[in-house]
Motif scaffolding. Structure first.
Motif, mmCIF file in Angstrom:
data_model
loop_
_atom_site.group_PDB
_atom_site.id
_atom_site.type_symbol
_atom_site.label_atom_id
_atom_site.label_comp_id
_atom_site.label_asym_id
_atom_site.label_seq_id
_atom_site.Cartn_x
_atom_site.Cartn_y
_atom_site.Cartn_z
ATOM 1 N N GLY A 1 92.951 73.807 95.431
ATOM 2 C CA GLY A 1 92.639 72.954 94.284
ATOM 3 C C GLY A 1 91.218 72.414 94.351
ATOM 4 O O GLY A 1 90.606 72.353 95.421
ATOM 5 N N ALA A 2 90.693 72.011 93.178
ATOM 6 C CA ALA A 2 89.383 71.347 93.128
ATOM 7 C C ALA A 2 89.621 69.847 93.197
ATOM 8 O O ALA A 2 90.566 69.345 92.592
ATOM 9 C CB ALA A 2 88.672 71.705 91.833
ATOM 10 N N GLU A 3 88.769 69.142 93.931
ATOM 11 C CA GLU A 3 88.943 67.689 94.042
ATOM 12 C C GLU A 3 87.648 66.995 93.596
ATOM 13 O O GLU A 3 86.817 67.630 92.928
ATOM 14 C CB GLU A 3 89.356 67.337 95.467
ATOM 15 N N VAL B 1 89.118 75.551 85.709
ATOM 16 C CA VAL B 1 89.641 74.370 84.992
ATOM 17 C C VAL B 1 88.453 73.605 84.399
ATOM 18 O O VAL B 1 87.316 73.818 84.806
ATOM 19 C CB VAL B 1 90.434 73.421 85.932
ATOM 20 N N LYS B 2 88.738 72.694 83.481
ATOM 21 C CA LYS B 2 87.646 71.845 82.979
ATOM 22 C C LYS B 2 87.277 70.806 84.041
ATOM 23 O O LYS B 2 86.126 70.456 84.214
ATOM 24 C CB LYS B 2 88.069 71.138 81.695
ATOM 25 N N GLY B 3 88.295 70.294 84.747
ATOM 26 C CA GLY B 3 88.054 69.252 85.752
ATOM 27 C C GLY B 3 88.747 67.967 85.344
ATOM 28 O O GLY B 3 88.602 67.512 84.210
ATOM 29 N N ALA B 4 89.511 67.410 86.290
ATOM 30 C CA ALA B 4 90.321 66.239 85.977
ATOM 31 C C ALA B 4 89.649 64.932 86.406
ATOM 32 O O ALA B 4 90.053 63.856 85.977
ATOM 33 C CB ALA B 4 91.669 66.367 86.678
ATOM 34 N N TYR B 5 88.608 65.033 87.242
ATOM 35 C CA TYR B 5 88.038 63.801 87.815
ATOM 36 C C TYR B 5 86.912 63.255 86.953
ATOM 37 O O TYR B 5 86.160 64.009 86.348
ATOM 38 C CB TYR B 5 87.535 64.077 89.246
ATOM 39 N N ALA C 1 92.980 78.206 83.335
ATOM 40 C CA ALA C 1 93.925 77.090 83.491
ATOM 41 C C ALA C 1 93.545 75.985 82.515
ATOM 42 O O ALA C 1 92.685 75.150 82.797
ATOM 43 C CB ALA C 1 93.901 76.587 84.933
ATOM 44 N N SER C 2 94.159 76.026 81.355
ATOM 45 C CA SER C 2 93.824 75.053 80.308
ATOM 46 C C SER C 2 94.968 74.992 79.305
ATOM 47 O O SER C 2 95.669 75.979 79.089
ATOM 48 C CB SER C 2 92.538 75.493 79.591
ATOM 49 N N HIS C 3 95.109 73.803 78.680
ATOM 50 C CA HIS C 3 96.095 73.651 77.599
ATOM 51 C C HIS C 3 95.393 73.596 76.255
ATOM 52 O O HIS C 3 95.998 73.288 75.243
ATOM 53 C CB HIS C 3 96.889 72.349 77.783
ATOM 54 N N ASP C 4 94.085 73.823 76.283
ATOM 55 C CA ASP C 4 93.272 73.630 75.092
ATOM 56 C C ASP C 4 93.350 74.866 74.193
ATOM 57 O O ASP C 4 92.883 75.949 74.571
ATOM 58 C CB ASP C 4 91.825 73.366 75.540
HETATM 59 P P1 FAD Z 1 91.480 68.998 77.453
HETATM 60 O O1 FAD Z 1 90.072 69.176 77.051
HETATM 61 O O2 FAD Z 1 91.761 67.895 78.416
HETATM 62 O O3 FAD Z 1 92.321 68.785 76.169
HETATM 63 C C1 FAD Z 1 92.133 69.653 75.037
HETATM 64 C C2 FAD Z 1 93.396 69.683 74.213
HETATM 65 O O4 FAD Z 1 94.437 70.307 74.977
HETATM 66 C C3 FAD Z 1 93.944 68.310 73.858
HETATM 67 O O5 FAD Z 1 93.293 67.804 72.713
HETATM 68 C C4 FAD Z 1 95.403 68.656 73.624
HETATM 69 O O6 FAD Z 1 95.559 69.268 72.373
HETATM 70 C C5 FAD Z 1 95.667 69.675 74.691
HETATM 71 N N1 FAD Z 1 96.145 68.991 75.884
HETATM 72 C C6 FAD Z 1 95.456 68.718 77.015
HETATM 73 N N2 FAD Z 1 96.234 68.064 77.892
HETATM 74 C C7 FAD Z 1 97.423 67.918 77.304
HETATM 75 C C8 FAD Z 1 98.626 67.330 77.687
HETATM 76 N N3 FAD Z 1 98.779 66.720 78.862
HETATM 77 N N4 FAD Z 1 99.672 67.383 76.830
HETATM 78 C C9 FAD Z 1 99.548 67.977 75.630
HETATM 79 N N5 FAD Z 1 98.422 68.545 75.206
HETATM 80 C C10 FAD Z 1 97.380 68.516 76.024
HETATM 81 N N6 FAD Z 1 91.799 69.740 87.691
HETATM 82 C C11 FAD Z 1 91.077 69.523 88.802
HETATM 83 O O7 FAD Z 1 90.149 68.717 88.790
HETATM 84 N N7 FAD Z 1 91.385 70.184 89.969
HETATM 85 C C12 FAD Z 1 92.366 71.116 90.026
HETATM 86 O O8 FAD Z 1 92.600 71.720 91.082
HETATM 87 C C13 FAD Z 1 93.117 71.382 88.862
HETATM 88 N N8 FAD Z 1 94.108 72.293 88.861
HETATM 89 C C14 FAD Z 1 94.721 72.610 87.681
HETATM 90 C C15 FAD Z 1 95.632 73.653 87.647
HETATM 91 C C16 FAD Z 1 96.207 74.024 86.448
HETATM 92 C C17 FAD Z 1 97.173 75.157 86.425
HETATM 93 C C18 FAD Z 1 95.859 73.352 85.247
HETATM 94 C C19 FAD Z 1 96.444 73.756 83.929
HETATM 95 C C20 FAD Z 1 94.987 72.307 85.288
HETATM 96 C C21 FAD Z 1 94.403 71.912 86.481
HETATM 97 N N9 FAD Z 1 93.494 70.863 86.542
HETATM 98 C C22 FAD Z 1 92.798 70.644 87.692
HETATM 99 C C23 FAD Z 1 93.339 69.936 85.406
HETATM 100 C C24 FAD Z 1 92.186 70.338 84.499
HETATM 101 O O9 FAD Z 1 90.960 70.148 85.158
HETATM 102 C C25 FAD Z 1 92.195 69.491 83.222
HETATM 103 O O10 FAD Z 1 92.011 68.145 83.559
HETATM 104 C C26 FAD Z 1 93.477 69.625 82.412
HETATM 105 O O11 FAD Z 1 93.912 70.951 82.355
HETATM 106 C C27 FAD Z 1 93.204 69.161 80.983
HETATM 107 O O12 FAD Z 1 92.175 69.904 80.415
HETATM 108 P P2 FAD Z 1 92.449 71.039 79.318
HETATM 109 O O13 FAD Z 1 91.531 72.185 79.518
HETATM 110 O O14 FAD Z 1 93.880 71.404 79.401
HETATM 111 O O15 FAD Z 1 92.127 70.389 77.939
#
Ligand code: FAD
Length: 320
Positions: A142-144, A194-198, A233-236
């Motif tokens: 994972g990325a931290e 990923v986009k990055g969670a931090y 890895a994105s929900h976007d």
């Molecule tokens: P965002 O830009 O955050 O959101 C864009 C759109 O996507 C939102 O407007 C919405 O429509 C939809 N969306 C986003 N989140 C949700 C939600 N929770 N529920 C419903 N709709 C949503 N991050 C790290 O820093 N380190 C990691 O190791 C890491 N591992 C990951 C592994 C996986 C498999 C995934 C999927 C994510 C991981 N992440 C990790 C998290 C990642 O960095 C993002 O913070 C997270 O995926 C949200 O960004 P996004 O690209 O999904 O879209």
């Protein structure tokens, strides 16, 4: 306060509640509250044990998804706890292998020693990679926080030289990532983008924006054109749709991965269209912080969590 401001404020409140140790220990010792909240958390975590996680992995596999499993935890400062976490990961690799679920193992290096000593984390990572390799499985690092990026990349490069089943997560939000990619591209292993969670300082990262989406797609294109195995890895939907339009999703090297319980509808439709899809399934007793973060990043989920607490099994209704 308008709707947007309200959501931002709710998100901040949840993050600070999640970090409050007194609230956490009160909650953990409450016989009434703990099972209620666990019920809602089960929308996003498979359960507290590896048996529950492996069983969920098998269900998802039977429906045609790839799976990655993670024992939740990070920033462990006690050596014995790191050792215990490493042993849990080893057990997980064995259970996954014996069950034939083909699941990958996801791990944060600060869960298995990075916060204490880089070499401790390296030894644990190598043990885990070796165990996973015995069962034909892989390990995704994972990325931290950006303060750890240098060390994480270093450990990835050293481990992947010996174990090509080790992959690495890169964050598009960090300005350094394109250079990092050039440094690591000769090493094997899958890249999870990923986009990055931090929350990172603006000097070193860019926030959610069209610019970030463009950068994400640009990085994905570079990685793919060098023949790399890539996990989007994105929900976007914007990212997914653009990746589809640019032909990325058709590549046999590409899979789309989403967190368990999030946008299962979107992942299912991609799977039904024939694309490779993967679900990231976390488990473990440290689910509380993980759950709070899932709610904080998308506050409408708070309503759903409340409904899940009072409607037994609604959190378990699978959208997959
Ligand atoms: P965002 O830009 O955050 O959101 C864009 C759109 O996507 C939102 O407007 C919405 O429509 C939809 N969306 C986003 N989140 C949700 C939600 N929770 N529920 C419903 N709709 C949503 N991050 C790290 O820093 N380190 C990691 O190791 C890491 N591992 C990951 C592994 C996986 C498999 C995934 C999927 C994510 C991981 N992440 C990790 C998290 C990642 O960095 C993002 O913070 C997270 O995926 C949200 O960004 P996004 O690209 O999904 O879209």
């Amino acid at each position: 306060m308008n709707e947007m401001e309200l959501q931002v404020s709710a998100s901040h409140a949840l993050k600070s509640i999640a970090r409050n140790e007194a609230i956490k220990s009160f909650f953990k010792s409450s016989k009434e509250l703990y099972p209620l909240v666990l019920q809602a958390a089960k929308r996003y975590v498979a359960g507290e044990t590896s048996e529950e996680a492996v069983s969920e992995a098998l269900v998802l596999r039977s429906k045609g998804y790839e799976v990655s499993l993670e024992y939740i935890g990070e920033n462990i400062r006690d050596e014995k706890e790191c050792e215990a976490a490493k042993n849990e990961f080893l057990q997980l690799a064995r259970k996954v292998g014996r069950a034939g679920s083909g699941a990958a193992i996801s791990v944060d290096l600060s869960h298995i020693g990075l916060t204490i000593d880089r070499e401790l984390a390296f030894d644990h990572l190598v043990e885990l990679a070796n165990e996973a390799a015995l069962y034909g499985s892989s390990v995704m690092i994972g990325a931290e926080e950006s303060t750890k990026t240098e060390q994480i990349l270093d450990l990835y490069m050293r481990a992947s030289e010996r174990y090509p089943n080790v992959g690495i997560t890169l964050q598009a939000q960090l300005n350094r990532t394109e250079n990092d990619w050039h440094d690591i591209k000769r090493y094997p292993g899958r890249i999870r983008l990923v986009k990055g969670a931090y929350q990172e300082p603006k000097e070193i990262a860019i926030p959610r924006s069209d610019e970030l989406n463009e950068r994400y797609l640009h990085l994905a294109e570079m990685m793919l054109s060098s023949g790399r195995q890539l996990t989007i890895a994105s929900h976007d939907e914007v990212i997914i749709e653009s990746a589809r339009q640019r032909g990325f999703l058709k590549s046999p090297n590409v899979e789309v991965e989403m967190l368990y319980g999030i946008r299962g509808d979107l992942l299912k439709s991609l799977k039904n269209e024939g694309y490779r899809t993967k679900v990231y399934v976390p488990y473990g007793t440290e689910w509380y912080l993980y759950f709070c973060h899932r709610l904080a990043e998308f506050p409408p989920h708070i309503y759903r969590a409340l409904a899940d607490m009072t409607t037994p099994d609604s959190a378990r209704e699978s959208v997959y």
